[in-house]
Write a protein that holds these residues in place. Structure first.
Motif, short mmCIF file in Angstrom:
data_model
loop_
_atom_site.label_atom_id
_atom_site.label_comp_id
_atom_site.label_asym_id
_atom_site.label_seq_id
_atom_site.Cartn_x
_atom_site.Cartn_y
_atom_site.Cartn_z
N THR A 358 0.83 -1.21 0.30
CA THR A 358 0.18 0.02 0.07
C THR A 358 0.71 1.15 -0.09
OG1 THR A 358 0.09 0.19 2.31
CG2 THR A 358 -1.73 -1.17 1.25
N ARG A 359 0.34 2.22 -0.38
CA ARG A 359 1.05 3.60 -0.22
C ARG A 359 1.48 3.82 1.26
NH1 ARG A 359 0.75 7.15 -4.53
NH2 ARG A 359 1.12 9.00 -3.28
N SER A 360 0.81 3.58 2.13
CA SER A 360 1.14 3.81 3.57
C SER A 360 2.40 3.12 3.94
CB SER A 360 0.07 3.59 4.57
OG SER A 360 -0.61 2.29 4.41
N GLU A 361 2.39 1.76 3.50
CA GLU A 361 3.49 0.89 3.64
C GLU A 361 4.69 1.52 2.86
OE1 GLU A 361 5.27 -3.46 2.52
OE2 GLU A 361 2.69 -3.22 2.56
N ALA A 362 4.52 1.72 1.67
CA ALA A 362 5.59 2.44 0.89
C ALA A 362 6.34 3.74 1.59
CB ALA A 362 4.80 2.81 -0.55
N ARG A 363 5.27 4.47 2.04
CA ARG A 363 5.83 5.79 2.91
C ARG A 363 6.58 5.19 4.14
NH1 ARG A 363 2.13 10.97 4.37
NH2 ARG A 363 3.42 12.02 5.76
N ARG A 364 6.19 4.41 4.74
CA ARG A 364 7.21 3.99 5.77
C ARG A 364 8.29 3.36 5.51
NH1 ARG A 364 2.34 1.44 7.50
NH2 ARG A 364 3.13 -0.85 6.72
N ASN A 365 8.39 2.80 4.13
CA ASN A 365 9.66 2.29 3.70
C ASN A 365 10.51 3.22 3.39
OD1 ASN A 365 8.00 -0.34 1.71
ND2 ASN A 365 8.65 -0.32 3.77
N VAL A 366 10.07 4.45 2.63
CA VAL A 366 10.74 5.59 2.29
C VAL A 366 11.41 6.11 3.68
CG1 VAL A 366 10.86 7.75 1.35
CG2 VAL A 366 9.72 5.81 0.18
N THR A 367 10.55 6.59 4.57
CA THR A 367 10.96 7.50 5.73
C THR A 367 12.08 6.68 6.60
OG1 THR A 367 8.92 6.64 7.00
CG2 THR A 367 8.74 8.67 5.75
N GLN A 368 12.03 5.56 6.50
CA GLN A 368 12.86 4.54 7.33
C GLN A 368 14.27 4.23 6.81
OE1 GLN A 368 10.63 1.20 8.56
NE2 GLN A 368 9.10 1.95 9.71
N GLY A 369 14.19 4.96 5.52
CA GLY A 369 15.46 4.80 4.74
C GLY A 369 15.71 3.55 4.35
N GLY A 370 14.71 2.86 3.71
CA GLY A 370 14.85 1.62 3.06
C GLY A 370 14.73 1.57 1.61
N VAL A 371 14.77 2.54 1.02
CA VAL A 371 14.21 2.70 -0.40
C VAL A 371 15.52 3.42 -1.20
CG1 VAL A 371 12.87 3.46 -2.07
CG2 VAL A 371 11.87 2.80 -0.27
N THR A 372 16.09 2.78 -2.30
CA THR A 372 16.89 3.23 -3.37
C THR A 372 16.61 3.29 -4.60
OG1 THR A 372 18.38 1.28 -3.39
CG2 THR A 372 18.92 2.71 -1.66
N LEU A 373 17.11 4.14 -5.52
CA LEU A 373 16.73 4.30 -6.93
C LEU A 373 17.97 4.37 -7.47
CD1 LEU A 373 14.58 4.06 -8.94
CD2 LEU A 373 14.47 6.21 -9.16
N ASP A 374 18.56 3.42 -8.32
CA ASP A 374 19.77 3.33 -8.98
C ASP A 374 21.00 3.53 -7.72
OD1 ASP A 374 19.43 2.17 -11.31
OD2 ASP A 374 20.17 4.04 -12.44
N GLY A 375 20.77 3.03 -6.78
CA GLY A 375 21.84 3.04 -5.75
C GLY A 375 21.83 4.34 -4.72
N GLU A 376 20.90 5.43 -5.25
CA GLU A 376 20.75 6.52 -4.32
C GLU A 376 19.44 6.20 -3.39
OE1 GLU A 376 20.99 9.99 -6.49
OE2 GLU A 376 22.63 9.50 -7.80
N LYS A 377 19.93 6.69 -2.27
CA LYS A 377 18.51 6.67 -1.12
C LYS A 377 17.61 7.69 -1.68
CE LYS A 377 19.56 5.16 3.07
NZ LYS A 377 20.06 4.97 4.26
N VAL A 378 16.31 7.20 -1.46
CA VAL A 378 15.33 8.06 -1.59
C VAL A 378 14.92 8.32 -0.25
CG1 VAL A 378 12.97 8.51 -2.63
CG2 VAL A 378 14.77 7.07 -3.72
N THR A 379 14.78 9.78 0.16
CA THR A 379 14.59 10.06 1.64
C THR A 379 13.27 10.86 1.58
OG1 THR A 379 15.92 12.34 1.20
CG2 THR A 379 17.02 10.21 2.52
N ASP A 380 12.67 11.37 0.34
CA ASP A 380 11.44 12.02 0.39
C ASP A 380 10.55 11.63 -0.35
OD1 ASP A 380 9.60 14.22 0.21
OD2 ASP A 380 10.71 15.44 -1.43
N PHE A 381 9.31 11.20 0.50
CA PHE A 381 8.29 10.41 -0.04
C PHE A 381 7.57 10.96 -0.96
CE2 PHE A 381 6.60 12.29 3.76
CZ PHE A 381 5.43 12.73 3.37
N LYS A 382 7.62 12.44 -1.35
CA LYS A 382 7.21 13.06 -2.23
C LYS A 382 7.98 12.99 -3.56
CE LYS A 382 4.38 16.08 0.82
NZ LYS A 382 4.16 17.44 1.08
N ALA A 383 8.82 12.41 -3.66
CA ALA A 383 9.59 12.44 -4.78
C ALA A 383 9.03 11.84 -5.94
CB ALA A 383 11.07 11.59 -4.59
N SER A 384 9.38 12.31 -7.27
CA SER A 384 8.36 12.20 -8.33
C SER A 384 9.46 12.06 -9.49
CB SER A 384 7.12 12.93 -8.69
OG SER A 384 7.36 14.30 -8.86
#
Length: 410
Positions: A358-384
């Motif tokens: 879900t989006r809420s689960e995805a938001r938790r993943n981002v805010t907890q620092g567990g998401v990267t895109l091409d090796g770069e950490k995504v810290t802003d859950f509003k990133a587009s």
């Protein structure tokens, strides 16, 4: 080493009714045995894997397997291992699932030239007359004994329907029918089926006399070091159908088993020689990762073929070892339909790719620092991102250490 001794050495056997007789049959290729599979879904899963591998092993030793698909028993539902009643299925759904099972089983069992049989218990169970069944079979079963069976005891507190109470009788009747029609002298099944299997051997003896030799053997359940059944993930079962669980995800499931479980899985599930496995028992540290790669490759090859196993291994190495072919990574396509105001946000990407539910689960993943895109950490859950960001070879979206997918454009 005899066939039976190898089964013991691999840790596959849980219980047997008459070990000496079963040894004689199995070791000399005289076993005509069956294992039942109720078609409760449109694909087999890892829970069936042990049984399929056992059938393959015994067929290779000259024994004859009968794969029984429970088109009839699925109309009732097996209460074993359940705390609630299974969902009732229509005949159409059951028949569809039966056809899916047949196709998948052929990867493990050679049905050519009478080497094996595939039967559907709907062919005899659905035509039974209820009163005749009660007279012919019902009189052979003690209700007191049935209630002591483990498969029923765990359901008594929440309630056991009379429908499910009949399951043991139906499964026992299957063995009785196969014994008479095809000379089936053994039934194999999961350790949770022991009571039902004993019911079958007893029914055969009571109906056909004490010289009617029928035996039962249960297979060790595939449990992890915590005592839980293997083959489940957060997103559900690990399926053998590549459209439900991709070859890569199947490979990754086995690549990520716990250190404490890897050697047990290699011993029980692969066809590697025992001498080779024994030499791996002392492996530690980084060598255990090598053992996990071997396990994942061997099992993916069994289910999906060597080419798909090679692709899955290359894809995993591309991400985790900075080598291999990234072209074989699983992909998720984004298109104009996914855009909002010309862009797609990181939460939508995580949900669409299946990395988050879900989006809420995805938001938790981002805010907890567990998401990267091409090796770069995504810290802003509003990133587009726009579609151009994923043009060419695409970008690798990763959640945690082991979940990833390549985002590409159509």
């Amino acid at each position: 080493m005899t066939v039976y001794d190898e089964l013991v050495a691999r840790g596959l056997i849980a219980q047997v009714t008459d070990e000496d007789e079963i040894k004689e049959l199995v070791n000399n290729g005289k076993a005509v045995f069956y294992i039942g599979f109720d078609p409760t879904a449109d694909s087999l899963h890892v829970g069936h894997f042990m049984a399929l591998c056992l059938m393959k092993r015994l067929q290779m030793a000259g024994n004859k397997p009968i794969a029984l698909i429970g088109g009839g028993t699925a109309m009732i539902g097996d209460p074993s291992g359940r705390t609630d009643m299974r969902q009732m299925m229509t005949k159409e759904t059951i028949n569809h699932n039966v056809e899916c099972f047949k196709k998948q089983m052929s990867r493990f069992i050679d049905f050519s030239d009478g080497k094996a049989m595939l039967v559907n218990n709907a062919d005899w169970l659905l035509d039974l007359n209820y009163v005749e069944l009660l007279r012919e079979v019902g009189a052979c079963f003690s209700v007191n004994n049935m209630l002591r069976a483990e498969c029923y005891k765990q359901r008594m507190e929440k309630g056991l329907s009379f429908l499910e109470f009949n399951y043991m009788i139906m499964q026992s009747y299957d063995f009785y029918e196969l014994y008479q029609k095809y000379g089936c002298n053994m039934q194999f099944g999961g350790n949770d089926q022991w009571s039902n299997m004993l019911g079958g051997t007893e029914l055969i003896r009571r109906k056909l006399g004490p010289d009617a030799d029928a035996y039962a053997m249960t297979i060790t359940l595939l449990l992890n070091s915590e005592g839980k059944k293997m083959g489940k993930t957060q997103s559900g079962a690990v399926w053998l159908d590549p459209n439900k669980t991709s070859p890569f995800d199947f490979y990754q499931y086995w690549r990520n088993v716990a250190d404490a479980d890897v050697m047990k899985c290699i011993r029980m599930l692969t066809f590697l020689p025992l001498e080779e496995i024994d030499a791996m028992d002392s492996w530690e540290g980084s060598k255990l990762n090598e053992a996990k790669e071997i396990l994942a490759f061997e099992l993916t090859k069994l289910v999906h073929g060597e080419e798909e196993a090679q692709k899955a291994q290359e894809a995993a190495r591309a991400l985790f070892s900075n080598g291999g072919d990234s072209a074989n990574m699983p992909t998720c396509e984004v298109s104009e339909e996914d855009l909002r105001d010309g862009a797609v946000d990181i939460l939508a990407l995580l949900v669409k790719s299946g990395l988050a539910g879900t989006r809420s689960e995805a938001r938790r993943n981002v805010t907890q620092g567990g998401v990267t895109l091409d090796g770069e950490k995504v810290t802003d859950f509003k990133a587009s991102y726009t579609l151009d960001d994923f043009s060419g070879e695409g970008k690798v979206l990763k959640r945690g250490k082991k979940k990833f997918i390549k985002i590409v454009t159509k």
